[in-house]
Design a protein around this motif. Structure first.
Motif, PDB file in Angstrom:
ATOM      1  N   GLY A 572     -67.519  -4.161 -19.125  1.00 42.43           N
ATOM      2  CA  GLY A 572     -68.511  -5.020 -19.727  1.00 42.43           C
ATOM      3  C   GLY A 572     -68.053  -6.404 -20.091  1.00 42.43           C
ATOM      4  N   VAL A 573     -69.067  -7.232 -20.458  1.00 41.98           N
ATOM      5  CA  VAL A 573     -68.818  -8.648 -20.692  1.00 41.98           C
ATOM      6  C   VAL A 573     -68.043  -8.904 -21.972  1.00 41.98           C
ATOM      7  CG1 VAL A 573     -70.798  -9.425 -19.356  1.00 41.98           C
ATOM      8  CG2 VAL A 573     -71.116  -8.815 -21.741  1.00 41.98           C
ATOM      9  N   CYS A 579     -60.487 -10.656 -23.168  1.00 37.45           N
ATOM     10  CA  CYS A 579     -59.243 -10.594 -22.392  1.00 37.45           C
ATOM     11  C   CYS A 579     -59.090 -11.720 -21.377  1.00 37.45           C
ATOM     12  CB  CYS A 579     -59.160  -9.253 -21.649  1.00 37.45           C
ATOM     13  SG  CYS A 579     -59.073  -7.823 -22.736  1.00 37.45           S
ATOM     14  N   ILE A 580     -60.190 -12.292 -20.919  1.00 33.80           N
ATOM     15  CA  ILE A 580     -60.106 -13.234 -19.800  1.00 33.80           C
ATOM     16  C   ILE A 580     -60.666 -14.603 -20.147  1.00 33.80           C
ATOM     17  CG2 ILE A 580     -60.723 -13.635 -17.384  1.00 33.80           C
ATOM     18  CD1 ILE A 580     -61.148 -10.565 -17.157  1.00 33.80           C
ATOM     19  N   VAL A 581     -61.942 -14.620 -20.503  1.00 35.29           N
ATOM     20  CA  VAL A 581     -62.643 -15.903 -20.600  1.00 35.29           C
ATOM     21  C   VAL A 581     -62.264 -16.679 -21.858  1.00 35.29           C
ATOM     22  CG1 VAL A 581     -64.910 -17.006 -20.692  1.00 35.29           C
ATOM     23  CG2 VAL A 581     -64.532 -15.027 -19.197  1.00 35.29           C
ATOM     24  N   THR A 607     -65.016 -24.143 -12.621  1.00 36.98           N
ATOM     25  CA  THR A 607     -65.192 -23.435 -11.353  1.00 36.98           C
ATOM     26  C   THR A 607     -64.222 -22.264 -11.334  1.00 36.98           C
ATOM     27  OG1 THR A 607     -65.814 -25.462 -10.206  1.00 36.98           O
ATOM     28  CG2 THR A 607     -65.131 -23.609  -8.849  1.00 36.98           C
ATOM     29  N   TRP A 608     -64.761 -21.057 -11.248  1.00 37.56           N
ATOM     30  CA  TRP A 608     -63.945 -19.850 -11.260  1.00 37.56           C
ATOM     31  C   TRP A 608     -63.582 -19.474  -9.820  1.00 37.56           C
ATOM     32  CZ3 TRP A 608     -62.694 -18.316 -16.101  1.00 37.56           C
ATOM     33  CH2 TRP A 608     -63.538 -18.665 -17.148  1.00 37.56           C
ATOM     34  N   CYS A 609     -62.276 -19.285  -9.589  1.00 38.44           N
ATOM     35  CA  CYS A 609     -61.797 -18.778  -8.300  1.00 38.44           C
ATOM     36  C   CYS A 609     -60.983 -17.532  -8.611  1.00 38.44           C
ATOM     37  CB  CYS A 609     -60.950 -19.819  -7.570  1.00 38.44           C
ATOM     38  SG  CYS A 609     -60.481 -19.335  -5.901  1.00 38.44           S
ATOM     39  N   THR A 610     -61.614 -16.381  -8.515  1.00 38.60           N
ATOM     40  CA  THR A 610     -61.015 -15.140  -8.990  1.00 38.60           C
ATOM     41  C   THR A 610     -60.386 -14.348  -7.849  1.00 38.60           C
ATOM     42  OG1 THR A 610     -63.186 -14.111  -8.766  1.00 38.60           O
ATOM     43  CG2 THR A 610     -62.573 -14.922 -10.948  1.00 38.60           C
ATOM     44  N   THR A 611     -59.623 -13.343  -8.239  1.00 41.16           N
ATOM     45  CA  THR A 611     -58.942 -12.517  -7.236  1.00 41.16           C
ATOM     46  C   THR A 611     -59.055 -11.049  -7.613  1.00 41.16           C
ATOM     47  OG1 THR A 611     -56.850 -12.171  -6.062  1.00 41.16           O
ATOM     48  CG2 THR A 611     -56.698 -12.629  -8.397  1.00 41.16           C
ATOM     49  N   GLU A 612     -58.831 -10.190  -6.616  1.00 40.48           N
ATOM     50  CA  GLU A 612     -58.870  -8.743  -6.804  1.00 40.48           C
ATOM     51  C   GLU A 612     -60.171  -8.334  -7.509  1.00 40.48           C
ATOM     52  OE1 GLU A 612     -56.837  -6.709  -5.412  1.00 40.48           O
ATOM     53  OE2 GLU A 612     -55.412  -8.192  -4.681  1.00 40.48           O
ATOM     54  N   TYR A 613     -60.097  -7.389  -8.475  1.00 41.91           N
ATOM     55  CA  TYR A 613     -61.311  -6.868  -9.085  1.00 41.91           C
ATOM     56  C   TYR A 613     -61.961  -7.840 -10.059  1.00 41.91           C
ATOM     57  CZ  TYR A 613     -60.790  -2.352  -6.907  1.00 41.91           C
ATOM     58  OH  TYR A 613     -60.720  -1.356  -5.974  1.00 41.91           O
ATOM     59  N   LEU A 614     -61.264  -8.909 -10.409  1.00 42.12           N
ATOM     60  CA  LEU A 614     -61.909  -9.940 -11.216  1.00 42.12           C
ATOM     61  C   LEU A 614     -63.068 -10.584 -10.461  1.00 42.12           C
ATOM     62  CD1 LEU A 614     -58.854 -11.772 -12.855  1.00 42.12           C
ATOM     63  CD2 LEU A 614     -60.313 -10.013 -13.839  1.00 42.12           C
ATOM     64  N   SER A 615     -63.053 -10.446  -9.139  1.00 42.57           N
ATOM     65  CA  SER A 615     -64.121 -11.040  -8.323  1.00 42.57           C
ATOM     66  C   SER A 615     -65.471 -10.396  -8.595  1.00 42.57           C
ATOM     67  CB  SER A 615     -63.777 -10.895  -6.834  1.00 42.57           C
ATOM     68  OG  SER A 615     -62.564 -11.531  -6.530  1.00 42.57           O
ATOM     69  N   PRO A 618     -68.901 -10.886 -14.042  1.00 46.76           N
ATOM     70  CA  PRO A 618     -69.748 -12.054 -14.353  1.00 46.76           C
ATOM     71  C   PRO A 618     -69.110 -12.889 -15.463  1.00 46.76           C
ATOM     72  CG  PRO A 618     -70.626 -10.109 -15.430  1.00 46.76           C
ATOM     73  CD  PRO A 618     -69.416  -9.640 -14.645  1.00 46.76           C
ATOM     74  N   LEU A 619     -68.046 -13.588 -15.133  1.00 48.23           N
ATOM     75  CA  LEU A 619     -67.302 -14.333 -16.158  1.00 48.23           C
ATOM     76  C   LEU A 619     -68.180 -15.374 -16.847  1.00 48.23           C
ATOM     77  CD1 LEU A 619     -63.905 -14.850 -14.273  1.00 48.23           C
ATOM     78  CD2 LEU A 619     -64.564 -13.016 -15.826  1.00 48.23           C
TER      79      LEU A 619
END
Length: 834
Positions: A572-573, A579-581, A607-615, A618-619
């Motif tokens: 969830g968001v 942890c991230i945003v 501009t978000w450029c994510t990788t792996e499961y972060l993709s 919905p950041l």
């Protein structure tokens, strides 16, 4: 004096003719007996001596000079095949070059001389591994084929041998064009020769093998199915007692095994094969009992027996064959002279069977002997031979298996794997496997770590990725390959992070993601080339990636641990926020001295450029939704996403003063559930535009042709219709129009010179595939690849009634911003709308 000279020349001519006839008789005898136990080498020695005299005494202009040269070359070739003396093959090549140079293109025998020269050059390549030899062989054989009419009896022979040389070069260099051309040559050779011809089975055999090889590299099922059909036909055309039957059976069984790999297919339709194989095994065992150990034919029968035993193992548990194969290969190794080119293969085969038994039973003697066999195989093979990388891989693997708690053994395995990783001929997959194996040793044994060596290995991985996921593969096969190598790419980025090398981290991050989409549009520009073209942008790409702020300073942010990657999409968001945003936005706020409350048009753009499961997260929607008045990402920044960093350095387009829009609405697409709200959505949007700058294609009007024609005349497009994502072949992803699917491949083939904005008003058009999280496998990325600079899409389902509301505010905002002279800011307009 003149009369005497004429007589002498006439006598000499007669002598030369007699010599040539004598030589022909010797050669005929030799060809009949060369494979028998008592090979009369004195015959070929005498033939060569006599032929050298004939060539020396004959003027270049004499009609028989060419035939003397050709016969001498053939004799030298025969002795080379028997004794392996390099001087013989060198002399034979020189002789055939002379024959070719003395022959005009119109001479009937010129193609034959070129063909023979090509065979000799290929033999030299196989012996010493100089790539220029196989190049020269192909050139000669190409010319031989070109100079020969299809109706000539030798045309199939020339085509078949050209195919062999092209296939060898493909195995060395991996050029798709070589295996394609080889298949074409084999196919034509098969077509030109009747089934009743004695060599037809052999041409079919080569043809079938080439199709299997292409299948192994490209993955087209039609290839392996055709290969099996062709090889089956070759076996049916060959008598059961033919000396080549075991090899034919082995290659057919290998093709079957390749076809079954990873698939649960039935062998019922091939029920006759085990019977044929078993019968051949019994025959060969009886023959070996009757042949004395000193007979050279024993080696042939042993090799064939080994092929048959391997073939039978596919239809059984393989244990019985394993023991007999080891015994058989021991005999083959013992009987094969060291000068034979095939000796390295003999050592390798014995090593493989010993290693297989070691893995099953655990005999220490087996792994020790396997290592010795693999080492000998490597020693006997040239540096450029395509099999070298495979031999090194198995040597490294056996050394690793034998080196439990043995640092010296681990170091030896490292050295071998590293050597294999940097081998430039043969399988790129094998080279990648070696690089990954070496890195695994480093990761599991920190005492051995040499950072410069690890850096070189990771760099090598990125050199190999384009070769493995190459453009010659179909797209579904490329995605399958990317799935296999994604861990290696991720490990490389993690290593760069661990060394605090931010520039390298960004470079590798970009190199290893969205590989296939960038291939589709040829957007991937190597950073070195990019730097040469635009130093400023290249520097920005390297140094503004982790946190892009006004000062152009790169800042590293350590994120909290949030559990297994596969659990991320379910948490969830709130987790996204904590942890991230939030850590990232806190740093942005600090750098830009942002106030707690900002007007929307004053918010910074992230501009978000994510990788792996972060993709999949919905950041942009992350925030504290539990606490009353909790902070959310949308309160602090305006968000957008990019599938690759490369998209951020595409040159800015010059917006047209008055945008024009194409609106496609499909409320009742045949075969799809109704979307009645799309009618209102289209009408709401059109009311915002001048009639001269808008066009609606509604329901039946929205055909594939109509949309493709209209889309090229408008800068913006709004697509209110169903969409389909094909994660196996993203170019086949499509929008459902009234008369069928409009694929991304069709869109990308169009000339979208003025494309600015695409709005995909459909569900989950920006959701990727869990198996390839680093690849932008969704319709939104596809529209970017098709040429649109900005794309609006969704990551989850939306309510039908919300579509018209969001679209209205979105376009109102965009047009208002345009009127006051601001550039196209799609992210801002969407932020306001939602």
């Amino acid at each position: 004096m003149s009369l005497l000279h004429t007589v002498q020349l006439s006598n000499l001519h007669l002598v030369l003719i007699l010599i040539n006839n004598f030589i022909s008789t010797i050669l005929e005898f030799h060809f009949e007996t060369r494979f028998e136990h008592i090979g009369q080498l004195k015959d070929i020695e005498e033939a060569i001596t006599t032929q050298r005299i004939a060539v020396k005494l004959t003027f270049d202009t004499h009609i028989n000079k060419l035939f003397f040269l050709n016969n001498l070359g053939v004799s030298l070739q025969i002795r080379f095949e028997r004794l392996g003396l390099l001087n013989d093959i060198e002399d034979a090549i020189t002789v055939h070059y002379t024959a070719v140079e003395l022959t005009s293109d119109s001479h009937n025998d010129k193609p034959l001389f070129l063909h023979n020269l090509g065979i000799l050059l290929r033999m030299r390549f196989e012996h010493i591994g100089e790539l220029k030899n196989i190049e020269e062989a192909i050139t000669a054989q190409h010319t031989a084929v070109k100079l020969t009419f299809d109706t000539h009896v030798n045309k199939p022979l020339f085509l078949n041998n050209l195919g062999i040389s092209l296939q060898i070069r493909f195995e060395c260099l991996g050029l798709l064009s070589d295996i394609e051309e080889a298949i074409t040559a084999y196919r034509r050779a098969v077509e030109l020769i009747p089934d009743t011809h004695a060599v037809k089975p052999f041409y079919l055999h080569y043809f079938g093998n080439s199709l299997r090889i292409r299948f192994e590299h490209i993955g087209e099922l039609n290839d392996i199915e055709e290969a099996i059909t062709i090889q089956y036909k070759a076996i049916n055309l060959l008598s059961d007692s033919h000396v080549s039957m075991p090899v034919f059976l082995k290659d057919l069984v290998y093709s079957l095994q390749t076809s079954f790999r990873g698939k649960n297919r039935s062998l019922i339709q091939y029920a006759d094969l085990p019977v044929i194989i078993e019968k051949a095994i019994i025959t060969h065992r009886k023959a070996l009992e009757l042949i004395p150990d000193s007979c050279s034919n024993q080696l042939i029968y042993l090799d064939q027996l080994a092929s048959l035993l391997w073939s039978r193992s596919l239809f059984s548990d393989g244990f019985d064959e394993e023991e007999e194969l080891i015994i058989t290969y021991r005999k083959i190794v013992k009987l094969t002279p060291d000068r034979y080119l095939q000796k390295s293969i003999c050592f390798y085969n014995l090593g493989c069977n010993l290693y297989t038994r070691f893995k099953r039973v655990g005999k220490v003697n087996d792994i020790a002997e396997a290592i010795i066999m693999y080492r000998k195989a490597v020693e006997l093979i040239s540096n450029n031979h395509p099999n070298r990388v495979m031999y090194l891989n198995y040597l490294g693997e056996s050394l690793l298996a034998a080196s439990v708690n043995d640092i010296e053994g681990l170091q030896q395995a490292l050295a071998i794997y590293t050597q294999a990783a940097f081998t430039n001929t043969g399988s790129s997959f094998m080279a990648l496997r070696a690089a990954m194996s070496a890195l695994d040793i480093y990761k599991q044994n920190s005492i051995l770590i040499v950072h410069s060596d690890m850096l070189n290995l990771y760099t090598r991985i990125f050199e190999l990725v384009p070769r493995i996921a190459w453009l010659g593969l179909n797209i579904s096969r490329r995605y399958e390959v990317i799935t296999q190598i994604s861990d290696a790419v991720g490990d490389a980025v993690a290593y760069a992070i661990s060394t605090s090398n931010i520039s390298l981290t960004v470079e590798w991050f970009e190199e290893g993601r969205a590989i296939i989409w960038t291939q589709i549009l040829n957007l991937r520009t190597p950073l070195d080339k990019l730097r040469a073209a635009d130093h400023h942008n290249a520097r920005n790409l390297r140094h503004d990636a982790y946190l892009s702020v006004e000062e152009r300073k790169t800042t590293w942010i350590a994120l909290k641990h949030f559990g297994a990657s596969e659990e991320i999409p379910r948490k969830g968001v709130l987790l996204d926020w904590d942890c991230i945003v939030q850590p990232i936005l806190n740093l942005i706020t600090e750098h830009l001295n942002l106030q707690s409350a900002q007007e929307a048009h004053q918010l910074p753009h992230v501009t978000w450029c994510t990788t792996e499961y972060l993709s999949f997260l919905p950041l942009h929607a992350a925030g504290d939704y539990i606490t009353a008045g909790g902070v959310k990402a949308s309160d602090i920044v305006i968000s957008s996403y990019t599938p690759t960093l490369t998209n951020l350095i595409r040159p800015d387009s010059i917006p047209v003063s008055t945008p024009s829009i194409l609106i496609v609405s499909q409320p009742d697409t045949p075969g799809q559930y109704p979307l009645p709200e799309t009618t209102e959505e289209a009408n709401v949007i059109q009311q915002l535009f001048d009639p001269s700058s808008s066009q609606i294609l509604h329901s039946k009007q929205g055909t594939k042709k109509a949309v493709l024609d209209a889309i090229q005349r408008h800068t913006w497009v709004h697509l209110a219709c169903h969409g389909k994502q094909d994660t196996k072949d993203p170019s086949n992803s499509a929008l459902y129009l009234y008369d069928g699917k409009l694929t991304l491949e069709s869109l990308m083939s169009s000339s979208l010179k003025n494309a600015e904005l695409a709005f995909l008003s459909a569900c989950e058009t920006a959701r990727g595939d869990k198996d390839t999280p680093n690849e932008a496998v969704h319709l939104a990325a596809g529209m970017l690849a098709a040429g649109y600079r900005s794309v609006v899409a969704t990551m989850w389902p939306i309510a039908d009634k919300d579509g018209p509301k969001v679209a209205k505010v979105f376009y109102e905002t965009l047009l208002a911003e345009r009127k006051v002279g601001r550039n196209l800011d799609v992210a801002y307009a969407l932020h306001v709308a939602v």
